[in-house]
Design a protein around this motif. Structure first.
Motif, short mmCIF file in Angstrom:
data_model
loop_
_atom_site.label_atom_id
_atom_site.label_comp_id
_atom_site.label_asym_id
_atom_site.label_seq_id
_atom_site.Cartn_x
_atom_site.Cartn_y
_atom_site.Cartn_z
N PHE A 138 22.28 -111.18 40.17
CA PHE A 138 21.65 -109.79 39.86
C PHE A 138 22.56 -108.79 40.39
N VAL A 139 22.61 -107.35 39.67
CA VAL A 139 23.19 -106.35 40.36
C VAL A 139 22.27 -105.06 40.25
N LYS A 140 22.25 -104.69 41.67
CA LYS A 140 21.34 -103.43 41.96
C LYS A 140 21.61 -102.17 41.20
N ALA A 141 20.69 -101.62 40.56
CA ALA A 141 20.96 -100.33 40.12
C ALA A 141 21.52 -99.41 40.99
N GLY A 142 22.61 -98.64 40.21
CA GLY A 142 23.22 -97.58 40.95
C GLY A 142 24.71 -98.43 41.69
N SER A 143 24.68 -99.60 41.19
CA SER A 143 26.18 -100.28 41.65
C SER A 143 27.28 -99.90 40.57
N VAL A 144 28.52 -99.85 41.28
CA VAL A 144 29.97 -99.65 40.52
C VAL A 144 30.40 -100.67 41.03
N ILE A 145 30.97 -101.45 39.89
CA ILE A 145 31.46 -103.07 40.10
C ILE A 145 32.76 -102.95 39.58
N ARG A 155 32.43 -101.55 35.94
CA ARG A 155 31.02 -101.50 35.32
C ARG A 155 30.12 -100.57 36.24
N VAL A 156 29.39 -99.68 35.55
CA VAL A 156 28.40 -98.85 35.95
C VAL A 156 26.88 -99.31 35.81
N TYR A 157 26.11 -99.52 36.86
CA TYR A 157 24.69 -100.02 36.26
C TYR A 157 23.67 -98.84 36.62
N PRO A 158 23.31 -98.08 35.60
CA PRO A 158 22.48 -96.87 35.90
C PRO A 158 21.12 -97.34 36.74
N GLY A 159 20.44 -96.04 36.91
CA GLY A 159 19.23 -96.12 37.54
C GLY A 159 19.02 -95.59 38.98
N ALA A 160 20.19 -95.17 39.56
CA ALA A 160 20.28 -94.76 40.83
C ALA A 160 21.81 -94.32 41.04
N GLY A 166 25.49 -93.98 42.93
CA GLY A 166 26.27 -95.15 43.78
C GLY A 166 27.33 -94.67 44.19
N ASP A 167 27.98 -95.71 45.00
CA ASP A 167 29.35 -95.10 45.46
C ASP A 167 29.91 -96.50 45.49
N PHE A 168 31.52 -96.65 45.43
CA PHE A 168 32.34 -97.83 45.63
C PHE A 168 33.64 -97.33 45.77
N THR A 169 34.34 -97.70 47.05
CA THR A 169 35.52 -97.62 47.05
C THR A 169 36.49 -98.75 47.02
N LEU A 170 37.56 -98.83 45.94
CA LEU A 170 38.37 -99.57 45.56
C LEU A 170 39.44 -99.60 46.45
N TYR A 171 39.60 -100.84 46.89
CA TYR A 171 40.80 -101.03 48.23
C TYR A 171 41.86 -102.04 47.52
N GLU A 172 43.10 -101.54 47.98
CA GLU A 172 44.20 -102.52 47.55
C GLU A 172 45.27 -102.51 48.63
#
Length: 198
Positions: free
Chosen positions: A104-111, A131-136, A138-144
């Motif tokens: 499962f993926v938490k709402a607000g997640s950016v995957i 993929r954006v999971y609405p409902g809250a 969310g933040d994500f930092t893509l690292y490379e």
């Protein structure tokens, strides 16, 4: 499951960077994020994979359904394989097969998801599906980084911040900071809002 692991490499690699630079945890017991949810603390097998995924391993043989407790959280949870949204603070019955486990993926997640690969250096991880999971919010930092050396220890890496504003329904992808040898000069993203196109 092998293809899924390779598709999840951008998420896994970015989460590993958080472990390295910030002391975060790759595998997290539910108590780390849901200490006030008594039912979550009573789950002996469920765990978080990074901050976004809830994993519920099936630990009994010959079952076709598995009961999963989804911790109380704003916006609820999404079945990773189905996209179906479920409220938090409740149990759901999940159909199980040999080739998948309840995920499962938490709402607000950016995957971020990369292309299907057979090995990490088969081809560039581009485009990346976000993929954006609405409902809250969310933040994500893509690292490379170059994926092969210890250059990151001397600052040879790049980060791309992303923010989902749930009220506005907008995903903001910020400017890339940093660089490393062999870095792609241009990144392509395909944004998918789960539960509807974007």
């Amino acid at each position: 499951c092998l293809y899924l692991r390779y598709r999840l490499l951008p998420y896994i690699y970015s989460t590993a960077a958080e472990v390295t630079f910030s002391g975060a945890s790759m595998m997290r017991p539910l108590v780390m994020d849901y200490a006030s949810d008594a039912a979550a603390l009573d789950q002996p097998y469920e765990f978080l994979f990074g901050k976004s995924f809830l994993v519920a391993p099936v630990v009994q043989p010959q079952v076709t359904k598995w009961s999963v407790y989804l911790p109380a959280t704003r916006g609820g949870w999404y079945g990773f394989f189905t996209g179906e949204r479920h409220p938090g603070g409740a149990r759901v019955e999940v159909g199980v097969k040999l080739d998948s486990i309840p995920l499962f993926v938490k709402a607000g997640s950016v995957i971020p998801l990369g292309p299907a690969l057979l090995y990490t250096s088969e081809k560039p991880q581009d485009p990346i599906e976000i993929r954006v999971y609405p409902g809250a919010d969310g933040d994500f930092t893509l690292y490379e980084d170059d994926g092969a050396t210890y250059g990151y220890e001397s600052g040879a890496f790049a980060k791309i911040p992303m923010h989902w504003n749930d009220a506005d329904g907008t995903l903001t992808i910020g400017a890339r900071s940093g660089s490393f040898p062999g870095m792609m000069s241009v990144r392509h993203f395909r944004v998918v809002k789960i539960g509807g196109g974007m």
